[in-house]
Write an enzyme that holds these catalytic residues in place. Sequence first.
Site, PDB file in Angstrom:
ATOM      1  CD  GLU A   1      -8.984  -8.809  -3.411  1.00 28.33           C
ATOM      2  OE1 GLU A   1      -9.641  -8.202  -2.554  1.00 28.33           O
ATOM      3  OE2 GLU A   1      -7.930  -9.441  -3.126  1.00 28.33           O
TER       4      GLU A   1
ATOM      5  CG  HIS B   1      -5.452  -6.030  -0.352  1.00 25.83           C
ATOM      6  ND1 HIS B   1      -6.670  -5.905   0.268  1.00 25.83           N
ATOM      7  CD2 HIS B   1      -5.598  -6.980  -1.315  1.00 25.83           C
ATOM      8  CE1 HIS B   1      -7.526  -6.740  -0.313  1.00 25.83           C
ATOM      9  NE2 HIS B   1      -6.899  -7.399  -1.280  1.00 25.83           N
TER      10      HIS B   1
ATOM     11  CE1 TYR C   1      -9.413  -2.794   0.320  1.00 23.90           C
ATOM     12  CE2 TYR C   1      -8.541  -0.878  -0.817  1.00 23.90           C
ATOM     13  CZ  TYR C   1      -8.343  -2.002  -0.037  1.00 23.90           C
ATOM     14  OH  TYR C   1      -7.081  -2.336   0.385  1.00 23.90           O
TER      15      TYR C   1
ATOM     16  NE  ARG D   1      -2.493  -5.599   7.131  1.00 23.43           N
ATOM     17  CZ  ARG D   1      -3.648  -6.110   6.738  1.00 23.43           C
ATOM     18  NH1 ARG D   1      -4.207  -7.126   7.395  1.00 23.43           N
ATOM     19  NH2 ARG D   1      -4.264  -5.615   5.686  1.00 23.43           N
TER      20      ARG D   1
ATOM     21  CB  THR E   1      -7.240  -5.665   9.916  1.00 23.50           C
ATOM     22  OG1 THR E   1      -7.744  -6.814   9.231  1.00 23.50           O
ATOM     23  CG2 THR E   1      -7.577  -4.420   9.124  1.00 23.50           C
TER      24      THR E   1
ATOM     25  CG  ASN F   1      -3.707  -2.193   6.954  1.00 19.21           C
ATOM     26  OD1 ASN F   1      -3.563  -1.864   5.784  1.00 19.21           O
ATOM     27  ND2 ASN F   1      -4.757  -2.856   7.390  1.00 19.21           N
TER      28      ASN F   1
ATOM     29  CE  LYS G   1      -4.019  -2.132   2.305  1.00 15.26           C
ATOM     30  NZ  LYS G   1      -4.971  -2.019   3.457  1.00 15.26           N
TER      31      LYS G   1
HETATM   32  P1  ADP Z   1      -7.908  -6.684   5.645  1.00 10.81           P
HETATM   33  O1  ADP Z   1      -7.103  -5.714   4.809  1.00 10.81           O
HETATM   34  O2  ADP Z   1      -7.118  -7.226   6.797  1.00 10.81           O
HETATM   35  O3  ADP Z   1      -8.556  -7.782   4.822  1.00 10.81           O
HETATM   36  P2  ADP Z   1     -10.552  -5.459   5.786  1.00 10.81           P
HETATM   37  O4  ADP Z   1     -10.843  -6.172   4.507  1.00 10.81           O
HETATM   38  O5  ADP Z   1     -11.499  -5.625   6.922  1.00 10.81           O
HETATM   39  O6  ADP Z   1      -9.086  -5.844   6.324  1.00 10.81           O
HETATM   40  O7  ADP Z   1     -10.433  -3.901   5.499  1.00 10.81           O
HETATM   41  C1  ADP Z   1      -9.833  -3.416   4.320  1.00 10.81           C
HETATM   42  C2  ADP Z   1      -8.925  -2.267   4.681  1.00 10.81           C
HETATM   43  O8  ADP Z   1      -9.721  -1.186   5.196  1.00 10.81           O
HETATM   44  C3  ADP Z   1      -7.912  -2.535   5.804  1.00 10.81           C
HETATM   45  O9  ADP Z   1      -6.742  -3.217   5.372  1.00 10.81           O
HETATM   46  C4  ADP Z   1      -7.612  -1.142   6.292  1.00 10.81           C
HETATM   47  O10 ADP Z   1      -6.722  -0.463   5.405  1.00 10.81           O
HETATM   48  C5  ADP Z   1      -8.987  -0.491   6.213  1.00 10.81           C
HETATM   49  N1  ADP Z   1      -9.723  -0.612   7.473  1.00 10.81           N
HETATM   50  C6  ADP Z   1     -10.289  -1.729   7.987  1.00 10.81           C
HETATM   51  N2  ADP Z   1     -10.901  -1.491   9.164  1.00 10.81           N
HETATM   52  C7  ADP Z   1     -10.737  -0.160   9.380  1.00 10.81           C
HETATM   53  C8  ADP Z   1     -11.149   0.734  10.422  1.00 10.81           C
HETATM   54  N3  ADP Z   1     -11.860   0.298  11.473  1.00 10.81           N
HETATM   55  N4  ADP Z   1     -10.788   2.034  10.327  1.00 10.81           N
HETATM   56  C9  ADP Z   1     -10.084   2.496   9.261  1.00 10.81           C
HETATM   57  N5  ADP Z   1      -9.674   1.699   8.245  1.00 10.81           N
HETATM   58  C10 ADP Z   1      -9.981   0.398   8.312  1.00 10.81           C
HETATM   59 MG    MG Z   2      -9.973  -7.647   3.319  1.00 14.79          MG
END
Ligand code: ADP
Ligand code: MG
Length: 143
Positions: free
Chosen positions: A128, A117, A51, A104, A93, A114, A11
């Site tokens: 994706e 992805h 997204y 992470r 996450t 973070n 990212k």
């Molecule tokens: P992951 O990337 O671990 O699969 P998610 O799919 O739940 O997590 O979320 C997608 C992305 O959205 C996360 O990697 C992060 O960048 C962002 N994100 C997720 N939860 C939050 C939150 N509570 N506040 C702000 N950003 C978030």
């Molecule tokens: Mg995800």
Amino acid sequence: MTVQQTLSIIKPDAVGKNNIGDIIARLEKKGLNIVAAKMLHLSKEQAEQFYAVHKERPFYGELVQFMTTGPVLAMVLEGEDAILQNREIMGATNPSEAAPGTIRADFASSIEENAVHGSDSPETAGFEIPFFFTQEEILKRTR
Ligand code: ADP
Ligand code: MG
């Protein structure tokens, strides 16, 4: 055990901190092979579409904004159980909940910024990977 492909994105935060090499080293050391890679700066529309599954979440707007702040490195990783393997190497996450030694835990600064992805299921990977790569851009490892 099955050989799978998964989408990985380094990212904008991690690209901006020059952490690309350190992150890729961890993926390769665990036996994941990069079979496609490209650097690109996502448009707002691309980030929104990628997204779209999170459209109703409160953080969607900020996530789209963050993902367009700078270039990303999109990759297809291949290996045994690549989807789960990559998720394990990435860590949770929220970096404050990510296990020690995960990407992470070591490179992310917040739950939003973070570092990486990774596809979370075969269905997600099936959406994706073609989002970023044509079949011709995904290469066979011949040695
Ligand atoms: P992951 O990337 O671990 O699969 P998610 O799919 O739940 O997590 O979320 C997608 C992305 O959205 C996360 O990697 C992060 O960048 C962002 N994100 C997720 N939860 C939050 C939150 N509570 N506040 C702000 N950003 C978030
Ligand atoms: Mg995800």
